[in-house]
Design an enzyme around this catalytic site. Sequence first.
Site, PDB file in Angstrom:
ATOM      1  N   GLN A 214      63.274  83.468  13.014  1.00 18.97           N
ATOM      2  CA  GLN A 214      64.310  83.845  12.274  1.00 18.97           C
ATOM      3  C   GLN A 214      64.613  83.101  10.648  1.00 18.97           C
ATOM      4  OE1 GLN A 214      68.002  83.994  13.805  1.00 18.97           O
ATOM      5  NE2 GLN A 214      68.102  86.027  15.096  1.00 18.97           N
ATOM      6  N   VAL A 257      80.690  88.742  10.114  1.00 17.06           N
ATOM      7  CA  VAL A 257      80.648  89.821   8.970  1.00 17.06           C
ATOM      8  C   VAL A 257      81.614  90.850   8.573  1.00 17.06           C
ATOM      9  CG1 VAL A 257      78.036  89.022   8.356  1.00 17.06           C
ATOM     10  CG2 VAL A 257      78.912  90.929   9.662  1.00 17.06           C
ATOM     11  N   ALA A 311      75.876  87.291   3.865  1.00 17.45           N
ATOM     12  CA  ALA A 311      74.774  86.966   5.199  1.00 17.45           C
ATOM     13  C   ALA A 311      73.886  87.853   5.291  1.00 17.45           C
ATOM     14  CB  ALA A 311      75.074  85.626   5.602  1.00 17.45           C
TER      15      ALA A 311
HETATM   16  C1  YSA Z   1      73.670  89.061  11.031  1.00 19.23           C
HETATM   17  C2  YSA Z   1      74.657  89.398   9.916  1.00 19.23           C
HETATM   18  C3  YSA Z   1      74.473  88.151   9.155  1.00 19.23           C
HETATM   19  O1  YSA Z   1      75.817  87.805   8.684  1.00 19.23           O
HETATM   20  C4  YSA Z   1      73.251  87.230   9.616  1.00 19.23           C
HETATM   21  C5  YSA Z   1      72.321  86.920  10.387  1.00 19.23           C
HETATM   22  C6  YSA Z   1      72.513  87.320  10.800  1.00 19.23           C
HETATM   23  C7  YSA Z   1      71.352  88.527  12.467  1.00 19.23           C
HETATM   24  C8  YSA Z   1      72.227  87.557  13.345  1.00 19.23           C
HETATM   25  N1  YSA Z   1      71.909  85.708  13.347  1.00 19.23           N
HETATM   26  C9  YSA Z   1      71.495  87.296  14.747  1.00 19.23           C
HETATM   27  O2  YSA Z   1      70.268  86.994  15.558  1.00 19.23           O
HETATM   28  N2  YSA Z   1      70.764  88.869  15.270  1.00 19.23           N
HETATM   29  S1  YSA Z   1      70.375  89.943  16.163  1.00 19.23           S
HETATM   30  O3  YSA Z   1      70.534  89.171  17.583  1.00 19.23           O
HETATM   31  O4  YSA Z   1      70.303  91.368  15.995  1.00 19.23           O
HETATM   32  O5  YSA Z   1      68.525  89.423  15.690  1.00 19.23           O
HETATM   33  C10 YSA Z   1      68.150  89.161  14.612  1.00 19.23           C
HETATM   34  C11 YSA Z   1      66.764  89.617  14.751  1.00 19.23           C
HETATM   35  O6  YSA Z   1      65.967  88.572  15.137  1.00 19.23           O
HETATM   36  C12 YSA Z   1      66.136  90.941  15.197  1.00 19.23           C
HETATM   37  O7  YSA Z   1      66.253  91.734  14.631  1.00 19.23           O
HETATM   38  C13 YSA Z   1      64.910  90.592  15.644  1.00 19.23           C
HETATM   39  O8  YSA Z   1      63.920  90.731  15.042  1.00 19.23           O
HETATM   40  C14 YSA Z   1      64.430  89.108  15.828  1.00 19.23           C
HETATM   41  N3  YSA Z   1      64.913  88.583  17.250  1.00 19.23           N
HETATM   42  C15 YSA Z   1      65.889  88.499  18.362  1.00 19.23           C
HETATM   43  N4  YSA Z   1      65.721  88.656  19.085  1.00 19.23           N
HETATM   44  C16 YSA Z   1      64.601  87.988  19.519  1.00 19.23           C
HETATM   45  C17 YSA Z   1      64.084  88.484  18.468  1.00 19.23           C
HETATM   46  N5  YSA Z   1      62.362  88.271  18.420  1.00 19.23           N
HETATM   47  C18 YSA Z   1      61.378  87.862  18.943  1.00 19.23           C
HETATM   48  N6  YSA Z   1      62.460  88.087  20.112  1.00 19.23           N
HETATM   49  C19 YSA Z   1      63.671  88.308  20.132  1.00 19.23           C
HETATM   50  N7  YSA Z   1      64.519  87.710  21.722  1.00 19.23           N
END
Ligand code: YSA
Length: 348
Positions: A214, A257, A311
């Site tokens: 990420q 958030v 963020a």
């Molecule tokens: C949201 C708001 C904020 O103010 C800051 C950060 C975030 C993101 C949050 N921390 C988060 O992890 N969201 S998420 O669980 O939706 O994951 C974000 C992105 O990581 C996803 O859109 C996807 O592109 C990627 N991701 C998540 N799990 C994954 C993955 N990519 C590959 N394999 C997985 N298992």
Amino acid sequence: MSSEQIDLLRERALRDLEEASSLEALAEWHARYLGRRGEITLRLRGLGSLPAEERPRVGRALNELKETLEAAYEERERVVRQLELAARMQAEAVDVTLPGRRPAIGTLHPVTQMIREVTDIFAHLGFQVVEGPEVEYGYYAFDALNIPPEHPARDVWDTIFIESDRKEIVLRPHTSPMQIRVMERRKPPIRVVVPGRCYRYEAVDATHEWHFHQIEGLAVDEHITMADLKGTLAEFARQLFGRERRVRFRCDFFPFVEPGVDFAIDCMFCRGEGCRVCGGSGWIEILGAGMVHPQVLRNVGYDPGRYTGWAFGMGVERLVMLKYGVPDIRYFYQGDLRFLAQFDRIPV
Ligand code: YSA
């Protein structure tokens, strides 16, 4: 043995010697004439059977012949060695004027390339790149981000714990803990992006890996607004995916958030018409974002009455998949050079 016979023997031996053109043939020659059972040796040994008056003459002549042949043999051996060396040098000659063969060099992994591309874009927008630990305290991964124990939102981040019976230390399931670590250590203004590996206890399929990357973004200062977030993300998406991209923000929920959004771009494969890649919607979500929750600011000792921030967090593999039309996330970690070598824009 008459002197004629000895002369004939000398001639024959010298002729044979002249014909021996390899070290092997020379060794055979030596055995035949001068070896323990060689002609000269046997004849010298047989001197005793000659009449006594002949022995001195024949003995002297044979000894002279032996010396002549030994000298001739040494000379011939020197010549043959030289000839063999010359032949080898000819055969093994290296043409130093030939251009060298280029060794195959690798290419940067597509995920590394994408991290560099994204962090470059943000660096030009004034963001600093920082990195943090992959093994993380539950406090930073959850509690400080406003996700208390037993909060149902923890299920979103299927976490891998370092010790199964104690839940304090985890493999970070997202890069958001770095928001807390950065804010704890610094005072606003803050503008950082954080690339890094994340881990989730997840069933692997075409769009999910148990280990992925990420990039987190965080901006905190006085008077930071949602408009700054929207402008920054729109500019980022257009630099990465093309200036013609349209962008969309929709409400979403993340405990850290308020308000939260998901950010999407119009599908570059169908230009918003709807296709298989965008699931017919015409839009592709690329990240989650929002205004940093006041409680999160309080958790790091900031005054939410004075400071505001936003963020975001995005998945790097998904960005590469979108940009280059990669249909399955599992290609990234199979080490298959046929796949990886296609991303050869930046040689190592
Ligand atoms: C949201 C708001 C904020 O103010 C800051 C950060 C975030 C993101 C949050 N921390 C988060 O992890 N969201 S998420 O669980 O939706 O994951 C974000 C992105 O990581 C996803 O859109 C996807 O592109 C990627 N991701 C998540 N799990 C994954 C993955 N990519 C590959 N394999 C997985 N298992």
